[in-house]
Write a protein that holds these residues in place. Structure first.
Motif, PDB file in Angstrom:
ATOM      1  N   UNK A  33       0.823  -1.211   0.000  1.00 49.61           N
ATOM      2  CA  UNK A  33       0.000   0.000   0.000  1.00 49.61           C
ATOM      3  C   UNK A  33       0.849   1.249   0.000  1.00 49.61           C
ATOM      4  N   UNK A  34       0.349   2.314  -0.643  1.00 55.87           N
ATOM      5  CA  UNK A  34       1.053   3.596  -0.639  1.00 55.87           C
ATOM      6  C   UNK A  34       1.044   4.211   0.752  1.00 55.87           C
ATOM      7  N   UNK A  35       0.272   3.615   1.696  1.00 53.20           N
ATOM      8  CA  UNK A  35       0.294   4.092   3.068  1.00 53.20           C
ATOM      9  C   UNK A  35       1.682   3.995   3.662  1.00 53.20           C
ATOM     10  N   UNK A  36       2.535   3.133   3.083  1.00 54.25           N
ATOM     11  CA  UNK A  36       3.874   2.957   3.628  1.00 54.25           C
ATOM     12  C   UNK A  36       4.835   4.056   3.184  1.00 54.25           C
ATOM     13  N   UNK A  37       4.418   4.899   2.227  1.00 57.65           N
ATOM     14  CA  UNK A  37       5.247   6.023   1.805  1.00 57.65           C
ATOM     15  C   UNK A  37       5.392   7.026   2.950  1.00 57.65           C
ATOM     16  N   UNK A  38       6.494   7.743   2.953  1.00 61.75           N
ATOM     17  CA  UNK A  38       6.750   8.719   4.007  1.00 61.75           C
ATOM     18  C   UNK A  38       6.872  10.118   3.416  1.00 61.75           C
ATOM     19  N   UNK A  39       6.199  11.080   4.033  1.00 61.57           N
ATOM     20  CA  UNK A  39       6.310  12.487   3.677  1.00 61.57           C
ATOM     21  C   UNK A  39       7.083  13.175   4.803  1.00 61.57           C
ATOM     22  N   UNK A  40       8.111  13.928   4.452  1.00 70.32           N
ATOM     23  CA  UNK A  40       8.936  14.595   5.453  1.00 70.32           C
ATOM     24  C   UNK A  40       8.470  16.038   5.636  1.00 70.32           C
ATOM     25  N   UNK A  41       8.113  16.372   6.867  1.00 73.23           N
ATOM     26  CA  UNK A  41       7.600  17.700   7.193  1.00 73.23           C
ATOM     27  C   UNK A  41       8.604  18.410   8.101  1.00 73.23           C
ATOM     28  N   UNK A  65      15.552  22.260   4.617  1.00 72.79           N
ATOM     29  CA  UNK A  65      15.320  22.108   3.186  1.00 72.79           C
ATOM     30  C   UNK A  65      16.478  21.410   2.470  1.00 72.79           C
ATOM     31  N   UNK A  66      17.700  21.817   2.777  1.00 71.87           N
ATOM     32  CA  UNK A  66      18.847  21.317   2.027  1.00 71.87           C
ATOM     33  C   UNK A  66      19.408  20.004   2.566  1.00 71.87           C
ATOM     34  N   UNK A  67      19.399  19.829   3.881  1.00 73.16           N
ATOM     35  CA  UNK A  67      19.962  18.615   4.467  1.00 73.16           C
ATOM     36  C   UNK A  67      18.890  17.568   4.781  1.00 73.16           C
ATOM     37  N   UNK A  68      17.813  18.016   5.443  1.00 70.86           N
ATOM     38  CA  UNK A  68      16.767  17.071   5.829  1.00 70.86           C
ATOM     39  C   UNK A  68      15.826  16.738   4.669  1.00 70.86           C
ATOM     40  N   UNK A  69      15.905  17.534   3.599  1.00 69.41           N
ATOM     41  CA  UNK A  69      15.125  17.251   2.387  1.00 69.41           C
ATOM     42  C   UNK A  69      13.625  17.179   2.649  1.00 69.41           C
ATOM     43  N   UNK A  70      13.104  18.172   3.377  1.00 75.77           N
ATOM     44  CA  UNK A  70      11.682  18.171   3.688  1.00 75.77           C
ATOM     45  C   UNK A  70      10.853  18.410   2.431  1.00 75.77           C
ATOM     46  N   UNK A  71       9.650  17.858   2.435  1.00 75.41           N
ATOM     47  CA  UNK A  71       8.724  18.026   1.316  1.00 75.41           C
ATOM     48  C   UNK A  71       7.813  19.229   1.520  1.00 75.41           C
ATOM     49  N   UNK A  78       4.422  10.196   8.476  1.00 72.22           N
ATOM     50  CA  UNK A  78       5.075  11.504   8.534  1.00 72.22           C
ATOM     51  C   UNK A  78       6.379  11.415   9.309  1.00 72.22           C
ATOM     52  N   UNK A  79       7.449  11.885   8.673  1.00 69.61           N
ATOM     53  CA  UNK A  79       8.738  12.036   9.332  1.00 69.61           C
ATOM     54  C   UNK A  79       8.864  13.518   9.690  1.00 69.61           C
ATOM     55  N   UNK A  80       8.616  13.847  10.960  1.00 64.78           N
ATOM     56  CA  UNK A  80       8.588  15.248  11.392  1.00 64.78           C
ATOM     57  C   UNK A  80       9.979  15.684  11.854  1.00 64.78           C
ATOM     58  N   UNK A  81      10.518  16.687  11.175  1.00 65.96           N
ATOM     59  CA  UNK A  81      11.805  17.283  11.538  1.00 65.96           C
ATOM     60  C   UNK A  81      11.546  18.636  12.198  1.00 65.96           C
ATOM     61  N   UNK A  82      11.979  18.791  13.448  1.00 72.73           N
ATOM     62  CA  UNK A  82      11.729  20.021  14.203  1.00 72.73           C
ATOM     63  C   UNK A  82      13.017  20.822  14.345  1.00 72.73           C
ATOM     64  N   UNK A  83      12.938  22.123  14.081  1.00 72.03           N
ATOM     65  CA  UNK A  83      14.111  22.998  14.186  1.00 72.03           C
ATOM     66  C   UNK A  83      13.759  24.257  14.971  1.00 72.03           C
ATOM     67  N   UNK A  84      14.757  24.841  15.617  1.00 77.54           N
ATOM     68  CA  UNK A  84      14.569  26.013  16.466  1.00 77.54           C
ATOM     69  C   UNK A  84      14.750  27.302  15.667  1.00 77.54           C
ATOM     70  N   UNK A  85      13.710  28.103  15.634  1.00 79.02           N
ATOM     71  CA  UNK A  85      13.726  29.389  14.942  1.00 79.02           C
ATOM     72  C   UNK A  85      14.459  30.459  15.742  1.00 79.02           C
TER      73      UNK A  85
END
Length: 400
Positions: free
Chosen positions: A35-43, A102-108, A80-87
């Motif tokens: 299933x495409x449910x196994x795909x991961x979107x990086x946020x 954007x450049x290293x973690x390659x978020x979508x 969802x692969x959630x990447x959290x960063x400090x502003x």
């Protein structure tokens, strides 16, 4: 040059394709049932987790996480692969953090972002890489908003929403004061411009907003003395986080204390209110959300939030929760039509229509990519043994 877009587009693959690749060495074929449910979107979630606005950034992070926690860690059926960063406190720290996402973690896709100045600083990066930004705090106007969406509001809208009410309620001039930075200028401009159009008069000596240095101002006594001597009949201010705590406590002890105090809701939102204590009693604020709104979506949201937290949810948490809801619908729509990537997610957001939200139903403006929504007048009042921001009146609906 390293091309982040090509790598990002290649990363989102179906489970079947992954299985076929593995079959070369594991002699396992693709059954066609994966299933495409196994795909991961990086946020990538960027918010202020340190500095003056840490309370705001923390609520932003937790609001998004709450939606994920109550939806099995998925949005639109995708993991969802959630990447959290400090502003941090603004552009100097926000931009490097955004570049890493954007450049290293390659978020979508990006979300969060506490400060309007941070939005402006990272906008060229977002546009160049064509990454949708579903922000969840106030945003200034932008020239090119193709990839910029916000679940909150334009920074000048709170002041515009309450200006007419203040003009008809306050019998005399109003003193305007706020912090000297991008967000402060946007918030205060919204009020002073709309107030002027209603025929309102400012009590400030030069007829203009008084600015306090940001973030270093902690002693407001000199400013409060000027307010008390100005002849003002009320005060309109914008402060949030620690600055809001300092201002409200000192206001209550000053010679200006008898003047009604109005503000965007951030002045008494979240952890600032308990810290302000009785000093915040009777403060009026304008906001697009309050935890006491009576609708099914809000009752569920408040119930889920209070099961994990000791205090009611804030507008910061709710807007971030709605950002996750936006992505849930958009990713699901993109998946129905084929590949899920930055481009298809962005296109799907544009066609979402109405969103059932804890704040009430809203939809994105085609012009600004911010909500067309109802605004509320709130007042700090006792709610049981605690003070709370209680809705006392519907104000205007803004957004175009």
């Amino acid at each position: 040059m390293f091309n982040a877009r090509i790598v990002r587009g290649q990363r989102i693959r179906t489970a079947c394709a992954v299985a076929l690749t593995l079959a070369v060495t594991a002699t396992a074929g693709c059954s066609g049932e994966s299933s495409s449910d196994e795909d991961t979107v990086t946020v990538g979630l960027l918010s202020s987790l340190s500095g003056v606005y840490k309370p705001v950034g923390t609520e932003t992070r937790d609001g998004f996480k709450l939606y994920l926690d109550t939806h099995d860690g998925k949005l639109g059926g995708r993991k969802i692969d959630l990447k959290v960063a400090d502003e941090g406190d603004g552009p100097p720290t926000a931009l490097p953090a955004a570049k890493k996402l954007i450049q290293k973690d390659q978020v979508d896709v990006m979300t969060g972002v506490t400060g309007g100045g941070s939005v402006k600083a990272m906008l060229p990066l977002v546009q160049r890489n064509k990454i949708p930004l579903v922000g969840s705090n106030a945003r200034p106007p932008v020239e090119d908003g193709e990839y910029v969406w916000h679940t909150s509001y334009m920074s000048d809208e709170p002041g515009a929403a309450i200006a007419k009410h203040i003009k008809t309620t306050v019998d005399g001039p109003v003193y305007a004061i706020g912090p000297d930075y991008q967000g402060g200028h946007d918030q205060m401009r919204g009020f002073t411009t709309a107030f002027d159009k209603t025929g309102g008069e400012l009590a400030n000596a030069d007829g203009k907003t008084t600015w306090t240095p940001f973030p270093k101002t902690t002693n407001f006594a000199p400013y409060l003395s000027k307010i008390a001597e100005s002849g003002a009949k009320a005060v309109y201010c914008f402060y949030a986080g620690k600055a809001a705590i300092d201002f409200v406590k000192q206001y209550a002890e000053s010679d200006a204390a008898d003047l009604p105090l109005y503000s965007p809701g951030f002045l008494t939102e979240g952890s600032t209110l308990p810290a302000q204590g009785k000093a915040a009693d009777d403060i009026y604020s304008v906001l697009n959300y309050s935890a006491d709104l009576d609708n099914d979506a809000n009752r569920k949201f408040v119930s889920d939030w209070t099961a994990k937290h000791d205090a009611p949810p804030t507008s910061y948490a709710e807007a971030s929760y709605d950002a996750a809801a936006t992505l849930d619908k958009a990713i699901g729509e993109a998946a129905k039509k084929g590949e899920v990537n930055s481009e298809t997610i962005n296109k799907a957001i544009a066609g979402l229509g109405k969103i059932d939200s804890p704040r009430g139903t809203w939809e994105y403006s085609e012009k600004t990519h911010t909500p067309v929504q109802q605004w509320y007048l709130r007042q700090v009042r006792p709610d049981g043994k605690q003070l709370a921001n209680v809705v006392v009146k519907d104000l205007s609906t803004l957004g175009s």
